[in-house]
Design a protein around this motif. Structure first.
Motif, mmCIF file in Angstrom:
data_model
loop_
_atom_site.group_PDB
_atom_site.id
_atom_site.type_symbol
_atom_site.label_atom_id
_atom_site.label_comp_id
_atom_site.label_asym_id
_atom_site.label_seq_id
_atom_site.Cartn_x
_atom_site.Cartn_y
_atom_site.Cartn_z
ATOM 1 N N HIS A 174 2.258 -4.307 9.795
ATOM 2 C CA HIS A 174 1.044 -4.840 9.202
ATOM 3 C C HIS A 174 1.239 -4.904 7.685
ATOM 4 C CE1 HIS A 174 -3.157 -5.253 8.056
ATOM 5 N NE2 HIS A 174 -3.331 -5.731 9.275
ATOM 6 N N PRO A 175 0.794 -5.973 7.033
ATOM 7 C CA PRO A 175 0.963 -6.087 5.579
ATOM 8 C C PRO A 175 0.403 -4.911 4.783
ATOM 9 C CG PRO A 175 0.314 -8.196 6.481
ATOM 10 C CD PRO A 175 0.221 -7.191 7.609
ATOM 11 N N SER A 176 -0.655 -4.290 5.279
ATOM 12 C CA SER A 176 -1.206 -3.134 4.550
ATOM 13 C C SER A 176 -0.224 -1.963 4.554
ATOM 14 C CB SER A 176 -2.549 -2.713 5.130
ATOM 15 O OG SER A 176 -2.397 -2.259 6.458
ATOM 16 N N ARG A 177 0.545 -1.828 5.621
ATOM 17 C CA ARG A 177 1.572 -0.771 5.676
ATOM 18 C C ARG A 177 2.661 -1.033 4.640
ATOM 19 N NH1 ARG A 177 3.520 3.970 5.696
ATOM 20 N NH2 ARG A 177 5.258 4.395 7.074
ATOM 21 N N TYR A 178 2.984 -2.301 4.454
ATOM 22 C CA TYR A 178 3.971 -2.678 3.434
ATOM 23 C C TYR A 178 3.474 -2.273 2.049
ATOM 24 C CZ TYR A 178 7.091 -5.579 0.629
ATOM 25 O OH TYR A 178 8.013 -6.013 -0.305
ATOM 26 N N ARG A 179 2.198 -2.520 1.778
ATOM 27 C CA ARG A 179 1.637 -2.143 0.476
ATOM 28 C C ARG A 179 1.718 -0.638 0.263
ATOM 29 N NH1 ARG A 179 -1.662 -6.434 1.813
ATOM 30 N NH2 ARG A 179 -3.301 -5.163 2.739
ATOM 31 N N ASN A 188 5.344 3.903 -3.210
ATOM 32 C CA ASN A 188 6.147 5.115 -3.095
ATOM 33 C C ASN A 188 5.507 6.180 -2.218
ATOM 34 O OD1 ASN A 188 8.334 4.241 -4.681
ATOM 35 N ND2 ASN A 188 7.164 4.670 -6.526
ATOM 36 N N PRO A 189 5.588 5.985 -0.921
ATOM 37 C CA PRO A 189 5.000 6.956 0.005
ATOM 38 C C PRO A 189 5.712 8.301 -0.086
ATOM 39 C CG PRO A 189 6.472 5.501 1.178
ATOM 40 C CD PRO A 189 6.375 4.975 -0.231
ATOM 41 N N LYS A 190 5.011 9.338 0.279
ATOM 42 C CA LYS A 190 5.607 10.675 0.260
ATOM 43 C C LYS A 190 6.548 10.880 1.443
ATOM 44 C CE LYS A 190 1.694 12.851 -2.064
ATOM 45 N NZ LYS A 190 2.041 12.576 -3.387
ATOM 46 N N THR A 191 6.289 10.187 2.541
ATOM 47 C CA THR A 191 7.143 10.316 3.723
ATOM 48 C C THR A 191 7.428 8.934 4.313
ATOM 49 O OG1 THR A 191 5.284 10.539 5.244
ATOM 50 C CG2 THR A 191 6.185 12.577 4.329
ATOM 51 N N ILE A 192 8.555 8.879 5.028
ATOM 52 C CA ILE A 192 8.917 7.674 5.760
ATOM 53 C C ILE A 192 9.653 8.134 7.012
ATOM 54 C CG2 ILE A 192 11.007 7.347 4.400
ATOM 55 C CD1 ILE A 192 10.682 4.327 4.845
ATOM 56 N N SER A 193 9.289 7.586 8.133
ATOM 57 C CA SER A 193 9.917 8.035 9.374
ATOM 58 C C SER A 193 11.315 7.444 9.503
ATOM 59 C CB SER A 193 9.064 7.608 10.579
ATOM 60 O OG SER A 193 9.130 6.201 10.748
ATOM 61 N N TYR A 194 12.158 8.130 10.258
ATOM 62 C CA TYR A 194 13.500 7.617 10.523
ATOM 63 C C TYR A 194 13.421 6.297 11.282
ATOM 64 C CZ TYR A 194 15.646 11.987 9.040
ATOM 65 O OH TYR A 194 16.070 13.061 8.314
ATOM 66 N N LYS A 195 12.439 6.192 12.141
ATOM 67 C CA LYS A 195 12.272 4.962 12.916
ATOM 68 C C LYS A 195 11.997 3.777 11.988
ATOM 69 C CE LYS A 195 9.612 3.036 16.738
ATOM 70 N NZ LYS A 195 8.582 3.271 17.736
#
Length: 94
Positions: A28-33, A38-45
């Motif tokens: 979803h474009p909002s997830r891209y934003r 600079n998110p604090k976490t990002i999943s391996y997936k």
């Protein structure tokens, strides 16, 4: 601090806009934003999905810049990432 080179890689891979890229990976474009802030976490997936679609490695996607308190340690192994990035910039300029 570790950040994502996402916007730069998206442009380098020829996506005309964010919507085209987010559709290609099913995001979803909002997830891209959120990722761009600079998110604090990002999943391996998600990291795997981004690298797959952008045809890159995590080393190309992730970027490290020292914080003020980290700038004092000249012998830290992460310093090599900065040197590698600078070398890539020089190679691209040639």
């Amino acid at each position: 601090m570790i950040s994502l080179n996402l916007e730069k890689l998206v442009k380098l891979r020829g996506y005309s806009n964010v919507l085209e890229f987010t559709r290609a990976i099913g995001m979803h474009p909002s997830r891209y934003r959120v990722l761009m802030n600079n998110p604090k976490t990002i999943s391996y997936k998600l990291l795997d999905r981004l690298c797959w679609e952008l045809r890159c490695t995590p080393n190309e996607l992730l970027e490290w810049e020292p914080d003020a308190h980290q700038a004092k340690d000249e012998n830290h192994p992460l310093r090599q990432l900065i040197a590698t990035r600078e070398l890539r910039k020089l190679q691209q300029a040639v």
